[in-house]
Design a protein around this motif. Sequence first.
Motif, short mmCIF file in Angstrom:
data_model
loop_
_atom_site.label_atom_id
_atom_site.label_comp_id
_atom_site.label_asym_id
_atom_site.label_seq_id
_atom_site.Cartn_x
_atom_site.Cartn_y
_atom_site.Cartn_z
N CYS A 193 0.83 -1.20 0.00
CA CYS A 193 0.00 0.00 0.00
C CYS A 193 0.87 1.25 0.00
O CYS A 193 1.81 1.38 0.78
CB CYS A 193 -0.90 0.00 1.24
SG CYS A 193 -1.87 1.53 1.38
N GLU A 194 0.52 2.19 -0.90
CA GLU A 194 1.26 3.45 -0.97
C GLU A 194 0.38 4.64 -0.60
O GLU A 194 0.71 5.78 -0.91
CB GLU A 194 1.87 3.64 -2.35
CG GLU A 194 0.83 3.70 -3.47
CD GLU A 194 1.43 3.81 -4.86
OE1 GLU A 194 2.65 3.66 -4.98
OE2 GLU A 194 0.67 4.06 -5.80
N SER A 195 -0.76 4.35 0.04
CA SER A 195 -1.65 5.40 0.55
C SER A 195 -2.01 6.44 -0.52
O SER A 195 -2.03 7.64 -0.25
CB SER A 195 -1.01 6.10 1.76
OG SER A 195 -0.89 5.21 2.84
N ASN A 196 -2.30 5.96 -1.72
CA ASN A 196 -2.65 6.90 -2.79
C ASN A 196 -4.12 7.29 -2.76
O ASN A 196 -4.54 8.16 -3.51
CB ASN A 196 -2.29 6.29 -4.16
CG ASN A 196 -2.85 4.91 -4.33
OD1 ASN A 196 -3.97 4.64 -3.92
ND2 ASN A 196 -2.08 4.01 -4.92
N GLY A 197 -4.91 6.64 -1.91
CA GLY A 197 -6.29 7.07 -1.70
C GLY A 197 -7.30 6.60 -2.73
O GLY A 197 -8.45 7.02 -2.69
N VAL A 198 -6.91 5.73 -3.64
CA VAL A 198 -7.87 5.24 -4.63
C VAL A 198 -9.04 4.54 -3.94
O VAL A 198 -10.21 4.81 -4.23
CB VAL A 198 -7.19 4.29 -5.64
CG1 VAL A 198 -8.22 3.64 -6.55
CG2 VAL A 198 -6.15 5.05 -6.45
N CYS A 199 -8.76 3.68 -2.98
CA CYS A 199 -9.83 2.96 -2.28
C CYS A 199 -10.68 3.91 -1.44
O CYS A 199 -11.86 3.67 -1.24
CB CYS A 199 -9.25 1.85 -1.41
SG CYS A 199 -8.05 2.40 -0.19
N LEU A 223 -3.27 5.05 5.51
CA LEU A 223 -4.60 4.50 5.27
C LEU A 223 -5.20 3.97 6.58
O LEU A 223 -4.56 3.24 7.32
CB LEU A 223 -4.50 3.35 4.25
CG LEU A 223 -5.83 2.71 3.85
CD1 LEU A 223 -6.71 3.71 3.11
CD2 LEU A 223 -5.59 1.47 2.99
N CYS A 266 -7.37 -1.03 -6.80
CA CYS A 266 -6.10 -0.71 -6.12
C CYS A 266 -4.94 -0.87 -7.10
O CYS A 266 -4.68 -1.97 -7.58
CB CYS A 266 -5.90 -1.61 -4.91
SG CYS A 266 -4.27 -1.38 -4.14
N PRO A 267 -4.24 0.21 -7.40
CA PRO A 267 -3.16 0.13 -8.39
C PRO A 267 -1.96 -0.68 -7.92
O PRO A 267 -1.11 -1.06 -8.72
CB PRO A 267 -2.78 1.60 -8.62
CG PRO A 267 -3.28 2.33 -7.44
CD PRO A 267 -4.45 1.56 -6.90
N ARG A 268 -1.90 -0.96 -6.63
CA ARG A 268 -0.79 -1.75 -6.08
C ARG A 268 -1.20 -3.19 -5.78
O ARG A 268 -0.39 -3.97 -5.27
CB ARG A 268 -0.29 -1.08 -4.79
CG ARG A 268 0.21 0.33 -5.00
CD ARG A 268 1.61 0.34 -5.56
NE ARG A 268 2.51 -0.21 -4.56
CZ ARG A 268 3.72 -0.68 -4.82
NH1 ARG A 268 4.16 -0.69 -6.06
NH2 ARG A 268 4.49 -1.14 -3.87
N ALA A 276 -2.91 -4.25 -3.42
CA ALA A 276 -2.54 -4.39 -2.00
C ALA A 276 -3.66 -4.91 -1.13
O ALA A 276 -3.44 -5.18 0.05
CB ALA A 276 -2.06 -3.03 -1.46
N MET A 277 -4.89 -5.02 -1.71
CA MET A 277 -6.02 -5.45 -0.89
C MET A 277 -6.57 -6.78 -1.33
O MET A 277 -6.56 -7.12 -2.52
CB MET A 277 -7.14 -4.40 -0.95
CG MET A 277 -6.85 -3.21 -0.12
SD MET A 277 -8.31 -2.21 0.09
CE MET A 277 -8.53 -1.67 -1.58
S1 SF4 Z 1 -5.95 1.79 -3.25
FE1 SF4 Z 1 -4.45 0.28 -2.59
S2 SF4 Z 1 -2.50 1.38 -2.54
FE2 SF4 Z 1 -4.15 2.90 -2.58
S3 SF4 Z 1 -4.53 3.41 -0.45
FE3 SF4 Z 1 -5.96 1.79 -1.02
S4 SF4 Z 1 -4.93 -0.14 -0.44
FE4 SF4 Z 1 -3.37 1.48 -0.49
#
Ligand code: SF4
Length: 63
Positions: free
Chosen positions: A10-16, A32, A54-56, A58-59
Amino acid sequence: MKIEVDWDLCESNGVCVRICPDMFSLDENDNLIIATDSPDDELRDQLEQAVAGCPRQAMRLDD
Ligand code: SF4
């Protein structure tokens, strides 16, 4: 239903956060925050979109 985040990815980009603000938010340091590990089933559609978006990648959503 359970949501899991790989904090190494997770890079805390806020997409989610934008997709499912009832579950996700960012704190003042852009970390996050997850409202609950076991969300209500009514959020399933939004959570599936958040996982897919999520672009990473990560979820993960577990039943
Ligand atoms: S979309 Fe993915 S990378 Fe971005 S904040 Fe949410 S969990 Fe992290």
